[in-house]
Scaffold this motif. Structure first.
Motif, PDB file in Angstrom:
ATOM      1  N   MET A  44      -3.641   1.259 -11.317  1.00 13.44           N
ATOM      2  CA  MET A  44      -3.366   0.957  -9.919  1.00 13.44           C
ATOM      3  C   MET A  44      -3.125  -0.540  -9.788  1.00 13.44           C
ATOM      4  SD  MET A  44      -3.432   3.870  -8.379  1.00 13.44           S
ATOM      5  CE  MET A  44      -3.391   3.377  -6.652  1.00 13.44           C
ATOM      6  N   PRO A  96       0.818  -1.215   0.000  1.00  8.60           N
ATOM      7  CA  PRO A  96       0.000   0.000   0.000  1.00  8.60           C
ATOM      8  C   PRO A  96       0.852   1.266   0.000  1.00  8.60           C
ATOM      9  CG  PRO A  96      -0.724  -1.517   1.715  1.00  8.60           C
ATOM     10  CD  PRO A  96       0.554  -2.068   1.145  1.00  8.60           C
ATOM     11  N   PRO A 108      -1.119   7.561   2.285  1.00  5.57           N
ATOM     12  CA  PRO A 108      -2.326   8.277   1.873  1.00  5.57           C
ATOM     13  C   PRO A 108      -2.062   9.516   1.013  1.00  5.57           C
ATOM     14  CG  PRO A 108      -2.329   7.871   4.240  1.00  5.57           C
ATOM     15  CD  PRO A 108      -1.011   7.410   3.711  1.00  5.57           C
ATOM     16  N   GLY A 125      -3.266  -2.706  -6.540  1.00  3.18           N
ATOM     17  CA  GLY A 125      -3.578  -2.534  -5.123  1.00  3.18           C
ATOM     18  C   GLY A 125      -3.716  -1.042  -4.867  1.00  3.18           C
ATOM     19  N   GLU A 126      -2.934  -0.517  -3.952  1.00  2.00           N
ATOM     20  CA  GLU A 126      -2.980   0.907  -3.641  1.00  2.00           C
ATOM     21  C   GLU A 126      -1.800   1.671  -4.223  1.00  2.00           C
ATOM     22  OE1 GLU A 126      -3.841   1.735   0.456  1.00  2.00           O
ATOM     23  OE2 GLU A 126      -5.044  -0.077   0.628  1.00  2.00           O
ATOM     24  N   ARG A 127      -1.068   1.052  -5.146  1.00  2.00           N
ATOM     25  CA  ARG A 127       0.144   1.666  -5.699  1.00  2.00           C
ATOM     26  C   ARG A 127      -0.040   1.950  -7.188  1.00  2.00           C
ATOM     27  NH1 ARG A 127       4.991   3.338  -3.218  1.00  2.00           N
ATOM     28  NH2 ARG A 127       4.717   1.617  -1.790  1.00  2.00           N
ATOM     29  N   THR A 141      -2.198   8.778  -7.006  1.00  2.00           N
ATOM     30  CA  THR A 141      -3.001   7.644  -7.437  1.00  2.00           C
ATOM     31  C   THR A 141      -3.337   7.841  -8.911  1.00  2.00           C
ATOM     32  OG1 THR A 141      -5.114   8.697  -6.931  1.00  2.00           O
ATOM     33  CG2 THR A 141      -4.036   7.471  -5.127  1.00  2.00           C
ATOM     34  N   ARG A 153       0.236   9.820  -1.295  1.00  2.00           N
ATOM     35  CA  ARG A 153       0.916   9.455  -2.532  1.00  2.00           C
ATOM     36  C   ARG A 153      -0.026   9.585  -3.721  1.00  2.00           C
ATOM     37  NH1 ARG A 153       4.982  10.574  -0.193  1.00  2.00           N
ATOM     38  NH2 ARG A 153       6.112   9.071   1.019  1.00  2.00           N
ATOM     39  N   SER A 207     -10.322   2.592 -15.061  1.00  2.00           N
ATOM     40  CA  SER A 207      -9.292   1.852 -14.335  1.00  2.00           C
ATOM     41  C   SER A 207      -7.897   2.006 -14.931  1.00  2.00           C
ATOM     42  CB  SER A 207      -9.651   0.361 -14.265  1.00  2.00           C
ATOM     43  OG  SER A 207      -9.592  -0.221 -15.553  1.00  2.00           O
TER      44      SER A 207
END
Length: 179
Positions: free
Chosen positions: A113, A51, A54, A115-117, A58, A56, A93
């Motif tokens: 993306m 992850p 917060p 995951g969260e990266r 996106t 960072r 996406s």
């Protein structure tokens, strides 16, 4: 949508350099720093990246750059030459960037993306596809990507992008380079 701003491309491996104006937001890619040792070995295929913090960047950061970006002339004014076209696709996406559209050097970069990266895959004119991940040092105004794997690269010595940096000065200025 056409964007009015500056987009700078520095592609060291191709010997290309140009300044662009865009009609819309601003951002940029890469620098010419050497890759971390072994960037193409040991890729984490199929595993989501750890992850991100917060604050960072996106995919939303990249989506704001959607539109056409045009070259800047010697006089500093936008020309009609489109150097980059960015569009949101796949139900939001992914963002597909076409660099130097319609030329012999046309390339694609797909941002998404994992995951969260935030990650990207660059489809290079050299026929390889480096995969890069946004680094922890990235901010919403300066995205630093480093290679963690590639296809069609036999060894670290094969020419391919190791790093990219996207700098977002403001809504109308992009600087982009990779090496």
């Amino acid at each position: 949508m056409k964007r009015s701003g500056v987009y700078t491309v520095l592609a060291a491996g191709l010997g290309l350099s140009c300044v662009l104006a865009a009609v819309g937001p601003a951002a940029g890619l890469g620098n010419n720093a050497p890759a971390a040792a072994g960037c193409c070995g040991g890729a984490e295929i199929g595993r989501p990246a750890a992850p991100a913090a917060p604050d960072r960047p996106t995919l939303e950061t990249i989506k704001k750059l959607a539109g056409e970006w045009v070259q800047v002339g010697d006089d500093g004014k936008p020309t009609s030459t489109v150097i980059s076209s960015m569009r949101v696709t796949a139900a939001g996406s992914a963002v597909v960037e076409t660099v130097m559209p319609g030329t012999d050097h046309e390339m694609l970069t797909v941002y998404h993306m994992n995951g969260e990266r935030l990650e990207l895959t660059h489809y290079c004119v050299k026929g390889n596809q480096p995969r890069m991940r946004a680094q922890d040092e990235s901010t919403a105004g300066r995205l630093v990507f480093k290679c963690y794997g590639a296809t069609n690269v036999k060894s670290e010595d094969d020419a391919h992008m190791h790093e990219a940096v996207v700098q977002i000065a403001d809504d109308d200025h992009i600087k982009s380079s990779g090496g």
